[in-house]
Design an enzyme around this catalytic site. Structure first.
Site, PDB file in Angstrom:
ATOM      1  N   TYR A   1       0.843  -1.212   0.010  1.00  9.85           N
ATOM      2  CA  TYR A   1       0.056  -0.088  -0.030  1.00  9.85           C
ATOM      3  C   TYR A   1       1.059   1.391  -0.317  1.00  9.85           C
ATOM      4  CZ  TYR A   1      -3.521   3.426   1.617  1.00  9.85           C
ATOM      5  OH  TYR A   1      -4.373   4.338   1.786  1.00  9.85           O
TER       6      TYR A   1
ATOM      7  N   LYS B   1       1.000   4.129  -3.073  1.00  9.09           N
ATOM      8  CA  LYS B   1       0.653   5.527  -2.588  1.00  9.09           C
ATOM      9  C   LYS B   1       1.843   6.222  -3.042  1.00  9.09           C
ATOM     10  CE  LYS B   1      -3.635   5.406  -1.231  1.00  9.09           C
ATOM     11  NZ  LYS B   1      -4.522   5.810  -2.374  1.00  9.09           N
TER      12      LYS B   1
END
Lengths: 280, 269
Positions: free
Chosen positions: B170, B174
């Protein structure tokens, strides 16, 4: 008129804006923007010739306006200004530090023409260093220190200062109209913003700054006229992906937003406003 | 405050069915923005549209990790809603949604790297980074043709300072969104399009509430709050307000920026 215009976000709050007396300055647009959002506004500036106009414009928005001659580089002058602001308007909720620049920043050179040439860190005089640091960085510290007890007493106070893209990327030697000490002072403002955010967060006071590129203020226009070309110390238009310089109004609108609940969860932030010319 | 430049414009909001995307939709609707909302969560979209009955809102169910669905979405939005002024890419998350499980629970425990298998690495990259790429690619031509537009992508504090919660997949995805944002800002600036990212900190969405992040051990929640200078978790509305600001005239010269909305938990580079 929308519901929000009827219930402005800064109703009955009191804001101090330094460097807001010149009609074509960013600070002036911030002062009027804050008044439109409901704040009574104190203009703290050396430029007394603009006082009548700026207070009239604030009062035309239905708020109280008060202009006080202030040299932000002089802590006694700042303390007296904040004292008078509180005595007259009863409180302080917002501080916007609009004073800045590499020239036209002292009582003696207030109306001076643009300073030609580039004043580098390796070429500046000690006097240049002290004068530029005093107006750009010491002044922010003095103002923040003097308003702190009042902001702590406020619910949801805010401080907004001006950094610069010059603090992000430096100024190339030859950047006429600005200086190495200016870039250093503006980087200092970013650190001051972060430190104050930590110290004032527990009081619900938010502290942020914007880091603009070239903004078409009166000062920038005078510099461009003197240079005979469309460029600021931070570069020409061709260096900006968006292909234009910033307007005073759009930067002022962002600063006003940083004073309101629109940015209720932002603190310690540096907001880059540079048309994509530098991405931190 | 009074935000100019929003009333009557058209926004596409992805990941709109819940949390931050839902708050953005409600805020933009209040500003008079006409909305095309997108999610894989069809029921959530229906509830959102029903709650905003007075607004101009059209719901589109799509899996944005599928290139053909994204292309179809762009064509359908152009046909049924019109030219898009604002594109807000919220779709994403530390767990990958699907039509079968459109709002999966957040992980209750940290995700050490050795527990992240190839499949979940690929799915989280797809959910958070590929979606942003595909949706930007699909809507940019229209913005270029009209020489204006605003794109707001969603990064995360996980990419800004790292995270001990959500896993490297994640955080890496991002981080990719930030690179995508900066490059698109450079590429699209000459076409009058502003591209920025928001990096939220801990935002108290219904999904966050459900896993009680930071509350699974005594004292952890207070420690988290103590680390946040403003002393509270963020609200979805806090993030929505910054999106509205970036789309408004006040955001006219902001491009290539990553705006940290985290209560002072991390200050950025």
């Amino acid at each position: 008129m929308t519901e929000r215009a009827l219930h402005p976000s800064l109703a009955d709050r009191v804001a101090i804006v330094t460097g807001a007396a010149k009609r074509d300055s960013i600070g002036h647009a911030v002062a009027l923007g804050l008044a439109r959002e409901g704040a009574h506004v104190v203009v703290a500036d050396l430029y007394e010739a603009g006082f009548a106009d700026v207070t009239r414009a604030i009062e035309a928005a239905g708020r109280r306006g008060l202009a006080i001659r202030t040299d932000v580089a002089d802590p006694a002058s700042v303390e007296a200004m904040v004292g008078r602001a509180v005595a007259t308007l009863g409180r302080v909720d917002v501080l916007v530090n609009g004073v800045g620049g590499s020239w036209g920043i002292t009582p003696a050179d207030l109306l001076a023409p643009p300073r030609r040439g580039f004043v580098g860190l390796t070429t500046c005089s000690l006097d240049d260093w002290r004068t530029i640091l005093a107006a750009n960085l010491d002044g922010v510290f003095y103002c923040a220190r003097s308003v702190t007890p009042h902001l702590q007493a406020s619910r949801g106070g805010a401080i907004v200062s001006f950094a610069s893209v010059a603090a992000r990327k430096g100024l190339a030697p030859g950047s006429e109209g600005s200086s190495g000490p200016y870039a250093v002072a503006k980087a200092g403002i970013m650190a001051l913003t972060r430190q104050l955010a930590l110290e004032l967060g527990p009081y619900g006071v938010r502290v942020n700054c914007v880091a603009p590129g070239v903004v078409l203020s009166g000062r920038a226009r005078r510099l461009m006229a003197a240079l005979g070309q469309e460029r600021g110390p931070e570069g020409g238009r061709a260096a900006v992906p968006l292909g234009r310089f910033a307007t005073v109004d759009e930067v002022a609108a962002l600063v006003v937003a940083l004073c309101t609940d629109e940015t209720a969860y932002l603190t310690g932030a540096t907001i880059d406003v540079n048309g994509a010319s530098y991405s931190a | 405050m009074q935000l100019d430049g929003l009333d009557g414009r058209v926004a596409v909001v992805t990941g709109a069915a819940s949390g931050i995307g839902g708050a953005i939709t409600r805020r933009l609707a209040r500003e008079g923005v006409r909305l095309a909302v997108v999610d894989v969560h069809e029921a959530g979209l229906g509830a959102l549209a029903a709650a905003l009955a007075g607004a101009s809102i059209r719901a589109f169910t799509a899996d944005l990790t599928e290139p053909t669905e994204v292309a179809g979405l762009a064509a359908q939005v152009a046909r049924e809603v019109g030219d898009v002024d604002f594109l807000v890419n919220v779709a994403g998350g530390p767990v990958a949604p699907s039509r079968a499980d459109p709002l999966p629970a957040l992980p209750a425990r940290p995700r050490p790297i050795e527990t992240i298998d190839d499949l979940s690495w690929g799915r989280i990259l797809a959910t958070n980074l590929t979606t942003a790429f595909l949706v930007c690619r699909a809507f940019v031509p229209g913005m270029k043709a009209r020489r204006s537009g605003r794109i707001v992508n969603f990064a995360s504090i996980a990419a800004r300072r790292g995270s001990d919660r959500v896993g490297v997949h994640y955080a890496a995805a991002k981080g990719g969104v930030i690179g995508l944002t900066k490059t698109l800002a450079l590429e699209l600036g000459p076409h009058g399009i502003r591209v920025n990212a928001i990096a939220p900190g801990y935002i108290n969405t219904e999904r966050m509430e459900a896993v009680a992040w930071g509350r699974d051990a005594s004292g952890q929640h207070q420690a988290l709050l103590d680390a946040i200078p403003l002393g509270r978790l963020g609200r979805p509305d806090d993030v929505a307000a910054v999106v509205a600001l970036l789309c408004s005239d006040a955001g006219g010269y902001v491009s290539g920026a990553t705006i940290d909305v985290n209560g002072g938990l991390y200050f950025g580079p």
